[in-house]
Enzyme design. Structure first.
Site, PDB file in Angstrom:
ATOM      1  CE  LYS A 105      46.828  40.678  34.340  1.00  0.00           C
ATOM      2  NZ  LYS A 105      46.566  39.216  34.379  1.00  0.00           N
TER       3      LYS A 105
ATOM      4  CD  GLU B 246      41.525  41.531  30.717  1.00  0.00           C
ATOM      5  OE1 GLU B 246      42.297  41.217  29.799  1.00  0.00           O
ATOM      6  OE2 GLU B 246      41.617  41.057  31.859  1.00  0.00           O
TER       7      GLU B 246
ATOM      8  NE  ARG C   3      37.461  35.030  30.446  1.00  0.00           N
ATOM      9  CZ  ARG C   3      37.876  33.984  31.172  1.00  0.00           C
ATOM     10  NH1 ARG C   3      36.987  33.166  31.718  1.00  0.00           N
ATOM     11  NH2 ARG C   3      39.161  33.763  31.343  1.00  0.00           N
TER      12      ARG C   3
END
Length: 501
Positions: A283, A355, A357
């Site tokens: 990120k 991640e 899910r």
């Protein structure tokens, strides 16, 4: 803060401060009319020169003749013709916030006796507790004692009495207040857990907090699966996320038995990413500190189990929280990797930052063993949901419309609203992969929907709903912090399922 009910004459109430509502343009509510009569018209005279126009505007009066309370806070409810729930909430929150910085310790209020057409007095009592606790909440557990004391009120509020002129609604009001306190404690717990930094609130810490709650309630059993347990089960999707972290993943299992032994449970599944750096798909650095909030779904599940146990609701409930970190490391997932889930389905990982899910899909499959009557997963899952709905409504998708309608109604009733998005079959093709049964992302369009489509493939054996709380679980900016949502929505749903009227 303590909450109680009083029915003695309003003007005779003994309190440090009495909160009473007035409308704009110097109009009195029915409760304020009582006080005006007791003061021989003093309130009406004072209002003529006061500027109370919009909800939350207030006028603090001292030693009003004929009024037993030491002080009287008149709080504006806005124009009478426009008076609705939002104005009532604003007025009460403003009053509590103002008096928390005052020397008042014990308060009373007549605001429950100022409903709008169609308002539910019992629900107002419950919500009044939630609003009061929200106004009093402080996220200061990580501050030094010195600075914590500086930020705390010198004269903290200790009690709030709700005045009602109706002698017949006592037990119902008491029950509503009890519910409000349990839900408020759950909201505060969810906030406390989410506001902690990732170096404190690790997967192991989250598991220990759940165990502590389990020890406090006989009807609540808490167990935790470690990585070896999950490896034996074949939870390859969940475990792949924790490979890049030194913190071992945990699967927290909370089982509440308040209903008949033969009754099938409701299952709540909460995403518990205690910190999400995105993995190899790292990120951006700006704002990454807020990724400690990626476990708000898990925190809300733990909070609901605590509240349900406190209220001894007559239902069976299972809480499942897959907890992990998602960090970059030589052992972390790589874009293009393929993992095998507990269901046997294979997943091509195109983006390691998708991640949540992966840990949820294995947990949904694990939920099958409880033969649940309904499953609701709660997750700060997609930034796309923030783009679509902002911070007002949680995204809702479901494979069962009746369950979706229940949750939507619960959101409206609790002022913790959700908005339903489509889960059409046409979106599923965006998850196609040439190398595995599915990809873990579906491209740029409809990100919240394709994330739910992914989860739906692991929820085919039960009635299932998904709440994407990415926009509602926390606030950013100068006042950043966890909100405790969607605990009120979930608790309203569970109260309805338990038969509460």
């Amino acid at each position: 803060m303590d909450y109680s009910i009083t029915r003695q004459p309003l003007s005779e109430l003994k309190a440090d401060c009495l909160i009473s509502g007035v409308f704009a343009n110097h109009k009195l509510t029915s409760a304020s009319q009582r006080l005006d009569q007791a003061s021989n018209g003093a309130l009406a005279d004072l209002l003529k020169t006061a500027h109370l126009d919009k909800p939350g505007d207030s006028l603090l009066l001292h030693q009003v003749s004929g009024v037993g309370a030491k002080k009287l806070l008149l709080v504006c409810l806005g124009p009478k013709k426009e008076y609705k729930a939002a104005a009532w909430r604003t007025a009460l929150a403003s009053a509590i916030g103002q008096l928390n910085a005052d020397k008042s310790r014990r308060l009373a209020t007549s605001l429950l006796d100022d409903p709008w057409p169609g308002a539910d007095g019992l629900r107002l009592a419950r919500e009044a507790v939630l609003i009061s606790e929200e106004a009093l909440y402080r996220a200061d557990s990580c501050k030094s004692a010195k600075n914590r004391d500086k930020a705390s009120p010198k004269y903290p509020l200790q009690g709030l009495q709700f005045w009602t002129p109706d002698p017949t609604d006592g037990s119902a009001l008491e029950s509503a207040i009890e519910q409000g306190q349990a839900i408020a404690q759950g909201v505060n717990l969810a906030k406390d857990l989410a506001n902690l930094p990732g170096n404190i609130c690790t997967p192991s810490y989250l598991a220990e907090q759940a165990k502590k709650i389990g020890k406090q309630h006989k009807a609540l059993k808490v167990s935790v699966l470690d990585e070896d347990d999950m490896e034996q089960l074949g939870m390859g999707a969940l475990l792949s996320v924790s490979h890049g972290s030194r913190q071992p993943a945990k699967l927290i299992i909370m089982e509440y038995a308040g209903g008949k032994a033969s009754a099938k449970p409701i299952a709540l599944v909460g995403k518990g990413l205690t910190f999400d750096a995105g993995g190899i798909s790292l990120k951006p650095g700006a704002g990454m500190d807020e990724m400690k909030y990626d476990m708000c779904g898990g925190a809300s599940v733990i909070a609901c189990l605590q509240a349900v146990a406190e209220l001894k609701l007559p239902l069976n409930l299972v809480g499942l929280v897959p907890a992990s970190e998602n960090l970059p490391d030589g052992a972390a997932n790589k874009p293009g990797d393929i993992v095998t889930s507990l269901s046997g389905q294979t997943i091509e990982i195109l983006n390691t930052d998708a991640e949540g899910r992966l840990i949820l899909c294995d947990t949904l499959t694990y939920a099958e063993r409880f033969e649940p009557t309904a499953v609701i997963d709660i997750a700060t899952l997609t930034g796309a949901c923030i783009v679509a709905l902002g911070d007002q409504a949680s995204g809702l998708l479901a494979n069962d419309q009746a369950l979706a309608d229940e949750l939507l109604a619960a959101g409206q009733a609790s002022n913790d609203r959700a908005w339903q998005l489509p889960l059409w079959e046409e979106y599923q093709k965006q998850l196609d992969s040439p190398f595995a049964d599915m990809a873990n992302i579906g491209g740029k369009g409809a990100g919240s929907i394709t994330a739910a489509c992914f989860l739906s493939r692991f929820a085919e054996k039960f009635h299932w709903a998904h709440l994407d709380i990415a926009g509602t679980a926390w606030k950013s900016g100068d006042k950043k912090g966890a909100t405790g949502r969607p605990v009120p929505l979930l608790m309203q749903f569970l109260l309805q399922r338990a038969g509460d009227k």
